[in-house]
Design an enzyme around this catalytic site. Structure first.
Site: not given
Ligand SMILES: *[C@@H]1O[C@H](CO)[C@@H](O)[C@H](O)[C@H]1NC(C)=O
Length: 353
Positions: A38, A329, A332
């Site tokens: 990610s 978040d 991240h």
């Protein structure tokens, strides 16, 4: 003027100097080809039946057209900034998207998938695209590229492209530390060795498929991720020391493995980017870099948005402006923090461009 605002122009001057050093084209490398999790996924998971998606707000709210593209960020990923610095006007497309076709293929493609990692089994369980499959998709890309560009031009793009790999955080944060089936069976040291051997075979296979300039990100200070502090930081202030030292010892193994791969291939350039130190410096002295909040992410509680499904349009408490947050978040980094990481990638990766 803070450290950061002095630093950024320096990086740009450095790159401009390089750009004027004889390259006729306006990008410093012909293409960028990315793999990983990610930290790098620009939307491949939108096309997969997985929980690990970021194609809804508030993700993307500070991106071009406020679009939630699938990037796990309010804005740009570090690799987006890198592409811009290298002169790209467009970002290489997510390979599974319809944009990855025709002339768009000439500037590279992105094969990364959130919740993938060096642990193939965990990637499969997460319904992410395992690294082995990312590599197969890359081989398919090469065939398509040859149709668009002609074989000779395609070969030169493949040889001169910049290859980026960002993985490993999820292996620890979303698998090892929270999964007793793994952490009761393997010590951190054993699991790290297992991940690093998977790294080695991925790089060897990527080399076999034609890559010659490869940059790989190290682990960030995992013990400073808001989620990790929430789950494991009860008895200490600041970051979780044990988990940061696990990350550092993994990074040492990664560097040793890279050195040993390099010994086997005289025509390979392989750089391990140290993102641990720059991110740790930001978290230790946030005000020097224009940050205020380092311990919780902007979205929701910003503390245990474990699978990221908890950061969504209905999450109450999301901050109105993420520029002073290091994390968007619970896992991240924000656009603002990614910009700093990207500058490090350029400085440390000069030998690749
Ligand atoms: C966020 O705050 C920064 C300064 O801290 C400001 O420059 C920027 O315009 C703000 N962005 C929004 C969307 O309000």
């Amino acid at each position: 003027m803070d450290f950061y605002s002095i630093r950024r122009p320096l990086v740009l001057i450095l790159v401009c100097a390089l750009a004027n050093g004889g390259y006729a084209q306006d990008t410093l490398v012909p293409a960028i080809i990315s793999f990983g999790d990610s930290a790098v996924d620009v939307g491949n998971n939108n096309y997969r039946a997985t929980l690990f998606k970021a194609n809804y707000p508030p993700y993307g709210r500070d991106f071009t057209n406020h679009e939630a593209t699938g990037r796990f960020c309010n804005g740009k990923l570090a690799t987006d900034f890198t592409a811009e610095t290298l002169g790209f006007k467009k970002y290489p497309a997510a390979y599974l998207s319809s944009e990855a076709s025709g002339k768009n293929l000439l500037i590279g493609a992105n094969f990364a998938s959130a919740a993938a990692g060096y642990d193939e089994k965990a990637s499969v369980l997460n319904h992410a695209i395992p690294l082995s499959e990312q590599l197969e998709l890359f081989k398919e890309y090469k065939t398509k590229l040859a149709k668009v560009a002609g074989q000779k031009k395609a070969d030169s793009i493949i040889k001169d492209a910049l290859y980026l790999l960002g993985a490993g955080s999820g292996d620890f944060v979303q698998n090892y530390y929270i999964n007793p089936l793994v952490n009761k069976v393997y010590t951190v040291d054993q699991y790290s060795n297992f991940l690093v051997s998977s790294f080695t075979s991925f790089i060897q296979n990527l080399y076999g498929a034609g890559a010659r300039k490869i940059g790989v990100t190290s682990l960030p200070p995992l013990g400073c991720l808001p989620e990790v502090i929430t789950l494991f930081g009860h008895h200490e202030k600041g970051c979780v020391t044990r988990i940061n030292s696990d990350a550092q010892s993994f990074n040492k193994k990664l560097n040793a493995a890279a050195a040993s791969i390099l010994k086997q291939h005289s025509d390979l350039r392989l750089v391990i980017f140290d993102i641990f130190k720059p991110l740790y410096d930001v978290i230790k002295s946030p005000s020097q870099y224009g940050f205020v909040e380092t311990r919780r992410g902007c979205c929701g509680t910003g503390t245990v948005e474990l699978t990221t499904v908890l950061c969504n349009p209905h999450t109450p408490g999301t901050c109105s402006n993420a520029t002073q947050y290091v994390f968007f978040d619970a896992v991240h980094p924000t656009d603002a923090a990614n910009r700093i990481i990207a500058d490090e990638l350029i400085v440390q990766g000069l030998s690749l461009i």
